[in-house]
Design a protein around this motif. Structure first.
Motif, PDB file in Angstrom:
ATOM      1  N   LEU A  93       0.639  -1.087   0.033  1.00  0.00           N
ATOM      2  CA  LEU A  93      -0.078   0.060   0.076  1.00  0.00           C
ATOM      3  C   LEU A  93       0.804   1.166   0.134  1.00  0.00           C
ATOM      4  CD1 LEU A  93      -2.877  -0.870   2.387  1.00  0.00           C
ATOM      5  CD2 LEU A  93      -2.999  -0.135  -0.030  1.00  0.00           C
ATOM      6  N   ILE A  94       1.918   1.171   0.734  1.00  0.00           N
ATOM      7  CA  ILE A  94       2.886   2.367   0.951  1.00  0.00           C
ATOM      8  C   ILE A  94       3.495   2.660  -0.404  1.00  0.00           C
ATOM      9  CG2 ILE A  94       4.857   3.459   2.071  1.00  0.00           C
ATOM     10  CD1 ILE A  94       4.225   1.869   4.558  1.00  0.00           C
ATOM     11  N   THR A  95       4.073   1.739  -0.944  1.00  0.00           N
ATOM     12  CA  THR A  95       4.628   1.503  -2.261  1.00  0.00           C
ATOM     13  C   THR A  95       3.848   2.143  -3.514  1.00  0.00           C
ATOM     14  OG1 THR A  95       6.452   0.127  -1.613  1.00  0.00           O
ATOM     15  CG2 THR A  95       6.193   0.410  -3.697  1.00  0.00           C
ATOM     16  N   ARG A  96       2.514   1.586  -3.629  1.00  0.00           N
ATOM     17  CA  ARG A  96       1.794   2.011  -4.657  1.00  0.00           C
ATOM     18  C   ARG A  96       1.473   3.407  -4.418  1.00  0.00           C
ATOM     19  NH1 ARG A  96      -1.105  -2.976  -3.802  1.00  0.00           N
ATOM     20  NH2 ARG A  96      -2.389  -2.008  -2.682  1.00  0.00           N
ATOM     21  N   ASN A  97       1.439   4.255  -3.323  1.00  0.00           N
ATOM     22  CA  ASN A  97       0.712   5.360  -2.829  1.00  0.00           C
ATOM     23  C   ASN A  97       1.781   6.402  -2.700  1.00  0.00           C
ATOM     24  OD1 ASN A  97      -2.292   4.943  -3.166  1.00  0.00           O
ATOM     25  ND2 ASN A  97      -1.540   3.395  -1.933  1.00  0.00           N
ATOM     26  N   SER A  98       2.964   6.193  -2.771  1.00  0.00           N
ATOM     27  CA  SER A  98       4.265   7.114  -2.327  1.00  0.00           C
ATOM     28  C   SER A  98       4.332   8.014  -3.760  1.00  0.00           C
ATOM     29  CB  SER A  98       5.398   6.101  -2.439  1.00  0.00           C
ATOM     30  OG  SER A  98       5.456   5.468  -1.198  1.00  0.00           O
ATOM     31  N   PRO A  99       4.876   9.212  -3.507  1.00  0.00           N
ATOM     32  CA  PRO A  99       5.169  10.235  -4.570  1.00  0.00           C
ATOM     33  C   PRO A  99       6.199   9.622  -5.446  1.00  0.00           C
ATOM     34  CG  PRO A  99       5.450  11.283  -2.333  1.00  0.00           C
ATOM     35  CD  PRO A  99       5.150   9.815  -2.108  1.00  0.00           C
ATOM     36  N   SER A 100       7.291   8.818  -5.154  1.00  0.00           N
ATOM     37  CA  SER A 100       8.225   8.296  -5.996  1.00  0.00           C
ATOM     38  C   SER A 100       7.865   6.946  -6.107  1.00  0.00           C
ATOM     39  CB  SER A 100       9.442   8.659  -5.590  1.00  0.00           C
ATOM     40  OG  SER A 100      10.379   7.935  -6.187  1.00  0.00           O
ATOM     41  N   GLU A 101       8.044   6.224  -7.474  1.00  0.00           N
ATOM     42  CA  GLU A 101       7.895   4.920  -7.590  1.00  0.00           C
ATOM     43  C   GLU A 101       9.082   4.120  -7.086  1.00  0.00           C
ATOM     44  OE1 GLU A 101       6.878   3.642 -11.596  1.00  0.00           O
ATOM     45  OE2 GLU A 101       5.652   5.195 -11.661  1.00  0.00           O
ATOM     46  N   ASN A 102      10.156   4.767  -6.829  1.00  0.00           N
ATOM     47  CA  ASN A 102      11.254   4.158  -6.452  1.00  0.00           C
ATOM     48  C   ASN A 102      11.565   4.339  -4.784  1.00  0.00           C
ATOM     49  OD1 ASN A 102      12.265   3.803  -9.140  1.00  0.00           O
ATOM     50  ND2 ASN A 102      13.280   5.702  -9.183  1.00  0.00           N
ATOM     51  N   HIS A 103      10.573   4.932  -4.279  1.00  0.00           N
ATOM     52  CA  HIS A 103      10.483   4.845  -2.759  1.00  0.00           C
ATOM     53  C   HIS A 103      10.042   3.489  -2.073  1.00  0.00           C
ATOM     54  CE1 HIS A 103       9.724   6.400   1.137  1.00  0.00           C
ATOM     55  NE2 HIS A 103       8.629   5.841   1.295  1.00  0.00           N
ATOM     56  N   ARG A 104      10.822   2.934  -1.347  1.00  0.00           N
ATOM     57  CA  ARG A 104      10.510   1.684  -0.676  1.00  0.00           C
ATOM     58  C   ARG A 104      10.342   2.255   1.132  1.00  0.00           C
ATOM     59  NH1 ARG A 104      10.337  -2.898  -3.259  1.00  0.00           N
ATOM     60  NH2 ARG A 104      11.532  -3.082  -4.934  1.00  0.00           N
ATOM     61  N   PRO A 105       9.177   1.679   1.608  1.00  0.00           N
ATOM     62  CA  PRO A 105       9.286   2.164   2.962  1.00  0.00           C
ATOM     63  C   PRO A 105      10.270   1.451   3.812  1.00  0.00           C
ATOM     64  CG  PRO A 105       7.383   0.355   2.429  1.00  0.00           C
ATOM     65  CD  PRO A 105       8.200   0.645   1.129  1.00  0.00           C
ATOM     66  N   LYS A 106      10.686   2.346   4.434  1.00  0.00           N
ATOM     67  CA  LYS A 106      11.822   1.999   5.589  1.00  0.00           C
ATOM     68  C   LYS A 106      11.331   0.945   6.857  1.00  0.00           C
ATOM     69  CE  LYS A 106      14.311   6.281   5.191  1.00  0.00           C
ATOM     70  NZ  LYS A 106      14.717   7.378   5.731  1.00  0.00           N
TER      71      LYS A 106
END
Length: 114
Positions: A93-106
């Protein structure tokens, strides 16, 4: 009894994080037959969930999600699988809705041994 602690940092801000928490509650409610209640606050929200053998909370802020759950005796045997599934769903859910597609939750896992 087994405890699950999962923390995820994000950069969504509270309004978007709140939307994700609602989605997570909806999915978890359907998939795991959880009863969920949601309390909105000025700087953080609290999602409480329960069912037979499980009780927990998801604290939602503009910077993080913090999930705490206590599993009863029978479900405690499946702690690793349950924790993995919850983490996978929250991360997706976090990855799909993050501003950057490369963002991975910590990731921050805290495992409490019974």
């Amino acid at each position: 009894m087994a405890d699950i602690q999962i923390e995820r940092a994000h950069a969504l801000g509270l309004p978007e994080a709140r939307k994700l928490a609602f989605k997570w509650a909806e999915q978890a409610g359907e998939k795991f037959d959880l009863t969920c209640t949601y309390e909105e606050g000025a700087t953080s929200d609290l999602l409480s969930f329960s069912r037979s053998g499980v009780i927990g909370t998801l604290t939602v802020t503009g910077e993080s999600f913090e999930l705490s759950a206590r599993l009863g005796f029978l479900l405690g045997a499946f702690k690793a699988k349950i924790e993995g599934e919850i983490a996978k769903n929250l991360d997706a859910l976090i990855t799909r809705n993050s501003p950057s597609e490369n963002h991975r939750p910590k990731r921050k896992h805290r495992t409490t041994k019974p």
